[in-house]
Design an enzyme around this catalytic site. Structure first.
Site, PDB file in Angstrom:
ATOM      1  N   CYS A 165      23.297  24.627 -24.870  1.00  0.00           N
ATOM      2  CA  CYS A 165      23.382  23.331 -24.397  1.00  0.00           C
ATOM      3  C   CYS A 165      21.718  23.312 -23.851  1.00  0.00           C
ATOM      4  CB  CYS A 165      24.222  22.983 -23.657  1.00  0.00           C
ATOM      5  SG  CYS A 165      25.979  23.048 -24.304  1.00  0.00           S
ATOM      6  N   HIS A 305      22.796  18.959 -14.877  1.00  0.00           N
ATOM      7  CA  HIS A 305      23.720  19.260 -16.089  1.00  0.00           C
ATOM      8  C   HIS A 305      24.907  18.592 -16.191  1.00  0.00           C
ATOM      9  CE1 HIS A 305      24.677  21.436 -19.588  1.00  0.00           C
ATOM     10  NE2 HIS A 305      25.814  22.264 -19.097  1.00  0.00           N
ATOM     11  N   GLU A 316      26.906  23.727  -9.654  1.00  0.00           N
ATOM     12  CA  GLU A 316      25.383  23.288  -9.526  1.00  0.00           C
ATOM     13  C   GLU A 316      25.333  22.403  -8.306  1.00  0.00           C
ATOM     14  OE1 GLU A 316      22.627  20.596 -12.529  1.00  0.00           O
ATOM     15  OE2 GLU A 316      24.628  20.501 -12.685  1.00  0.00           O
ATOM     16  N   LYS A 337      24.780  12.527 -18.382  1.00  0.00           N
ATOM     17  CA  LYS A 337      26.010  12.791 -19.521  1.00  0.00           C
ATOM     18  C   LYS A 337      27.384  11.564 -19.018  1.00  0.00           C
ATOM     19  CE  LYS A 337      24.749  17.370 -20.481  1.00  0.00           C
ATOM     20  NZ  LYS A 337      23.882  17.714 -19.493  1.00  0.00           N
ATOM     21  N   HIS A 342      27.846  14.677 -23.666  1.00  0.00           N
ATOM     22  CA  HIS A 342      27.059  16.083 -23.746  1.00  0.00           C
ATOM     23  C   HIS A 342      26.642  16.057 -25.047  1.00  0.00           C
ATOM     24  CE1 HIS A 342      25.420  19.626 -23.281  1.00  0.00           C
ATOM     25  NE2 HIS A 342      26.361  20.197 -22.802  1.00  0.00           N
ATOM     26  N   PHE A 405      26.180  27.672 -22.935  1.00  0.00           N
ATOM     27  CA  PHE A 405      27.237  28.681 -23.214  1.00  0.00           C
ATOM     28  C   PHE A 405      26.362  30.175 -23.568  1.00  0.00           C
ATOM     29  CE2 PHE A 405      31.105  26.086 -25.108  1.00  0.00           C
ATOM     30  CZ  PHE A 405      31.254  25.472 -23.789  1.00  0.00           C
TER      31      PHE A 405
END
Length: 419
Positions: A165, A305, A316, A337, A342, A405
């Site tokens: 991502c 994110h 975060e 998002k 996403h 990931f």
């Protein structure tokens, strides 16, 4: 060696919110959700039956004919479409430009997963191994960069970045570095993804990564809310034209903003989960600030994110407080998002566009779907998450975070352009 300055001169997007930058930006600042029931396949046996799909996309608006369109997986079609808008927006004179010094660095986290599914599931032992001759070119993650370069004859640096991502933020960082090192005048950069398929949804469902709020898709992505239960899958393409400043000024280009710096780091912790204390996130933001030669208090807005996952949002938020200290409470923070879903490998590029337009227009898009009191005890709500409504403010500099990931982290900083 004196580094070149790098500016943004073109933008393009195909997203769940619209098939252009203008449509997408208007939806973002209006707080519109792109989520709805999945239309691509029968979802009755799936835990998650909704996603943020691109709507009303016609490949023939971007390809000469159906034959050319069929050579490309859907993710590459999105890439080419977003690049076409961005190049037109930047408006270089391609008859006069040195195409040896125009590159394409374009990413995908997964590549042609839909084509892979289609080909393998359609295979029949009875008829023999009759795979489509375009099968391999359709599935490889670098192919969008190749298609875009061939479309325009751009012969400069050409490759893909793959870091889940974080892929398209890494692509932007690489493009930024190639230009400031003097290796290119202009680079087409961004990312594209088309994962809404049996394989994509089934795989992420098996990881328990997706929201299962099937009764209310439009409110399912709710970053920083206590009731969040996973991310909503999105798709699309997003493209930025990065250009050496003097080159852009010489041709009279419109300049949206300047890329100030970029950062990278690794969590070195877990295959899919972020570090609970946000160590990788802390490092990547500090690296970006150092690269930009900026202080924490120089940043006005962070596009986080913010995927709406139980662990990620907490880590975060902790990282932002650690990096920005008391200034963290003066920042605007938002997770777009919550509206786009996403978009995996395309997410960073679209969120960089959101930062560019926030800097250009002095408005911060919201984090939608927050309900008063739906608070996670591990998140500090003195931070301004720009809940539910866009906020007008001076945005001199914005930072975009993307985490993938494998523990891949990438950040990019955009600031107002001043000669």
């Amino acid at each position: 060696m004196e580094l070149k300055r790098v500016v943004v001169t073109g933008l393009g997007a195909i997203t769940p919110l619209g098939n252009s930058v203008a449509e997408t930006w208007q939806a973002l600042i209006s707080g519109v959700s792109g989520a709805g029931p999945i239309t691509r396949f029968d979802t009755s046996k799936f835990k998650t039956r909704f996603a943020c799909e691109v709507k009303n996309f016609d490949p023939l608006a971007y390809f000469p004919d159906k034959k050319d369109a069929r050579k490309c997986d859907l993710h590459a079609q999105y890439a080419i479409a977003s690049a076409q808008e961005a190049v037109a927006d930047a408006n270089p004179d391609l008859e006069k430009e040195d195409k040896d010094r125009i590159g394409v660095i374009f990413s995908s986290g997964i590549g042609g997963i839909y084509s892979f599914q289609e080909e393998v599931m359609g295979y029949s032992d009875e008829r023999g191994p009759r795979f489509n001759p375009f099968f391999i070119p359709r599935i490889i993650a670098d192919i969008s960069a190749g298609h875009i370069s061939m479309k325009y004859g751009f012969r400069g640096p050409n490759f893909a970045t793959v870091s889940a991502c974080a892929s398209s933020t890494n692509a932007i960082g690489d493009a930024f570095n190639y230009i400031r090192l003097g290796k290119a005048n202009m680079i087409v950069t961004g990312g594209a993804e088309a994962p809404i398929s049996l394989v994509g949804v089934g795989g992420f469902n098996a990881m328990n990564a997706l929201s299962t709020r099937n009764d209310s898709p439009e409110t399912a992505s709710r970053p920083f809310s206590n009731s969040r239960d996973g991310f909503v899958m999105g798709e699309g393409g997003a493209c930025l034209i990065l250009e050496e400043m003097e080159h852009a000024l010489a041709r009279g280009a419109r300049i949206y903003g300047e890329i100030a710096g970029s950062g990278m780091s690794a969590d070195a912790y877990h295959l899919t989960a972020s570090h609970p204390e946000g160590l990788g996130a802390i490092l990547v933001m500090r690296n970006a600030l150092e690269d930009a030669e900026m202080k924490p208090e120089d940043i006005d807005y962070i596009n986080v994110h913010g995927t709406s996952t139980p662990v990620g949002d907490i880590s975060e938020a902790k990282a932002i407080k650690e990096v920005f200290g008391s200034h963290a409470f003066k920042l605007n923070i938002s997770a777009t998002k919550s509206m786009t879903g996403h978009m995996l490998g395309a997410a960073g590029a679209l969120e960089a566009i959101a930062c560019v337009l926030s800097v250009y227009n002095d408005v911060v898009p919201p984090t939608i779907n927050y309900t008063e009191g739906d608070n996670d005890p591990e998140i500090d709500y003195n931070l301004n998450f720009t809940f539910n409504k866009a906020q007008k403010r001076t945005v001199n500099a914005a930072l975009s975070n993307t985490f993938g990931f494998g523990g891949h982290n990438a950040s990019v900083i955009v600031k107002k352009f001043k000669k």
